[in-house]
Design an enzyme around this catalytic site. Structure first.
Site, PDB file in Angstrom:
ATOM      1  N   ALA A  87       0.817  -1.211   0.000  1.00  0.00           N
ATOM      2  CA  ALA A  87       0.000   0.000   0.000  1.00  0.00           C
ATOM      3  C   ALA A  87       0.857   1.270   0.000  1.00  0.00           C
ATOM      4  O   ALA A  87       2.084   1.222   0.041  1.00  0.00           O
ATOM      5  CB  ALA A  87      -0.935  -0.016   1.197  1.00  0.00           C
ATOM      6  N   HIS A  88       0.165   2.401  -0.016  1.00  0.00           N
ATOM      7  CA  HIS A  88       0.854   3.696  -0.127  1.00  0.00           C
ATOM      8  C   HIS A  88       1.755   3.990   1.073  1.00  0.00           C
ATOM      9  O   HIS A  88       1.457   3.654   2.204  1.00  0.00           O
ATOM     10  CB  HIS A  88      -0.157   4.833  -0.323  1.00  0.00           C
ATOM     11  CG  HIS A  88      -1.207   4.931   0.760  1.00  0.00           C
ATOM     12  ND1 HIS A  88      -2.288   5.756   0.667  1.00  0.00           N
ATOM     13  CD2 HIS A  88      -1.337   4.297   1.935  1.00  0.00           C
ATOM     14  CE1 HIS A  88      -3.029   5.644   1.749  1.00  0.00           C
ATOM     15  NE2 HIS A  88      -2.476   4.759   2.531  1.00  0.00           N
ATOM     16  N   ASN A  89       2.894   4.624   0.760  1.00  0.00           N
ATOM     17  CA  ASN A  89       3.873   5.092   1.747  1.00  0.00           C
ATOM     18  C   ASN A  89       4.517   3.978   2.568  1.00  0.00           C
ATOM     19  O   ASN A  89       5.133   4.241   3.605  1.00  0.00           O
ATOM     20  CB  ASN A  89       3.237   6.120   2.687  1.00  0.00           C
ATOM     21  CG  ASN A  89       2.898   7.421   1.983  1.00  0.00           C
ATOM     22  OD1 ASN A  89       1.764   7.609   1.542  1.00  0.00           O
ATOM     23  ND2 ASN A  89       3.875   8.300   1.852  1.00  0.00           N
ATOM     24  N   SER A 104       1.689   3.016   5.075  1.00  0.00           N
ATOM     25  CA  SER A 104       2.634   3.704   5.967  1.00  0.00           C
ATOM     26  C   SER A 104       3.339   2.779   6.948  1.00  0.00           C
ATOM     27  O   SER A 104       3.960   3.251   7.906  1.00  0.00           O
ATOM     28  CB  SER A 104       1.926   4.826   6.745  1.00  0.00           C
ATOM     29  OG  SER A 104       1.408   5.796   5.849  1.00  0.00           O
TER      30      SER A 104
END
Length: 352
Positions: free
Chosen positions: A241-243, A261
């Site tokens: 997923a993102h970051n 994250s």
């Protein structure tokens, strides 16, 4: 592929015992070897086959002492399994990097730069201002967006999609169906119960020597970068997923999902179907068992965990051993309760 045994021995830093002038054009299992093949013996369970194989050459360890006559030429090395792996890698490079040229129809956007020795297959697309390094191999139906950087000697297999602003290092491999840089799963709940999409404005960075398995997806960051560090190997059907940041030389097996994250350390081993929640950290050297659920940060490095939720592996194994005995334990408890009732009714106990 066609090399002499002498050339192969030089590559493996091995010693030849037999005819070094014979030519090799194929790699094979020792029990299936035929003339022109090369094989290896690393497990003594297979020693019987070295005396009957028709392979032209066999890679063996320095400790190997034949008990019978062998018709194959031997290449003696320190570690036959490692040496044969090196040979497989060289053979794979020979196959993968033999393609060269630009096929049509394919598309290259304005300002894009293509390095020497590139292979751009038919129906591939390279966007504006993208920079493709030397000896990069781009297979059919690959999409590379605008402002993408791809390092030298990287291979992008058929059907992979690389969104704009992605950075890919040297010697990377993206297998078929990979998607790099798609939107992160970011939605803000609204008072009326609907969700509003949060723009995902960051990118993805893959450092050198990263391998991404078929149909794996890596989302772009909301801001900044999703980062896959040097030497990471990710299996098929993984969601990053993102970051997220994945530390160098970590390996992640199929069907694992990592929420936004989270930070995964270096040299971790994550087995299949692991679920990792967002905004946590996994220390260097952590090993996570298959189907585990990671819902908190672990602080100690080089530990093994398993379970849902995951905890230290020895405690997990003891717990599962007890869990398997629950039906028996339940039966014993019921029998004790029944016996206690009988003793109470018989007046075996008196009140104090």
């Amino acid at each position: 592929m066609q090399f002499t045994i002498k050339q192969i021995a030089h590559l493996l830093n091995g010693e030849v015992k037999g005819d070094e002038s014979l030519t090799i054009n194929n790699l094979a299992k020792i029990e299936e070897g035929k003339a022109g093949d090369i094989s290896f013996l690393a497990n003594q369970k297979y020693e019987q086959f070295i005396y009957t194989t028709n392979a032209s050459a066999v890679i063996v360890g320095r400790e190997f002492e034949p008990k019978k006559s062998i018709s194959a030429t031997l290449i003696v090395v320190e570690n036959p399994y490692t040496s044969f792996t090196l040979l497989l890698e060289e053979y794979q490079k020979f196959l993968n990097f033999s393609k060269i040229g630009i096929e049509q129809p394919s598309y290259t956007g304005e300002g894009a730069e293509l390095g020497e020795g590139i292979y751009l297959a038919a129906f591939a697309y390279v966007g504006k201002n993208s920079k493709i390094g030397k000896n990069v191999k781009i297979y059919p139906q690959v999409y590379i967006g605008d402002n993408v950087t791809v390092g030298n000697n990287t291979i992008i297999y058929a059907g992979a999609k690389v969104y704009s602003n992605t950075v890919i290092g040297n010697n990377c491999v993206l297998h078929a169906g990979v998607v790099i840089g798609s939107d992160g799963f970011g939605f803000a709940p609204q008072p009326d119960g609907s969700y509003r999409a949060i723009p995902q404005l960051g990118n993805v960075i893959l450092e050198d020597n990263v391998s991404i398995g078929a149909n794996t997806t890596i989302d772009c960051a909301t801001m900044g970068s999703t980062i896959i560090r040097q030497g990471v190997k990710i299996d098929n059907l993984v969601q990053i997923a993102h970051n997220v940041e994945v530390g160098k030389n970590t390996v992640i097996a199929a069907q694992t999902g990592v929420a936004g994250s989270s930070i995964i350390g270096e040299n971790c081993v994550i087995a299949g179907q692991v679920g990792i929640v967002g905004h946590i950290s996994i220390p260097n050297g952590t090993k996570i068992g298959a189907k585990s659920g990671i819902n908190r940060t672990f602080k100690k490095e080089n530990t093994s965990v398993s379970g849902v939720p995951a905890f230290e592996i020895n405690d997990y194994l003891r717990s599962t051993a007890i869990f398997r005995k629950l039906p028996v334990l339940e039966k014993q408890v019921r029998e004790l309760e029944k016996r206690l009732e009988e003793l109470t009714s018989e007046g075996a106990f008196t009140e104090v």
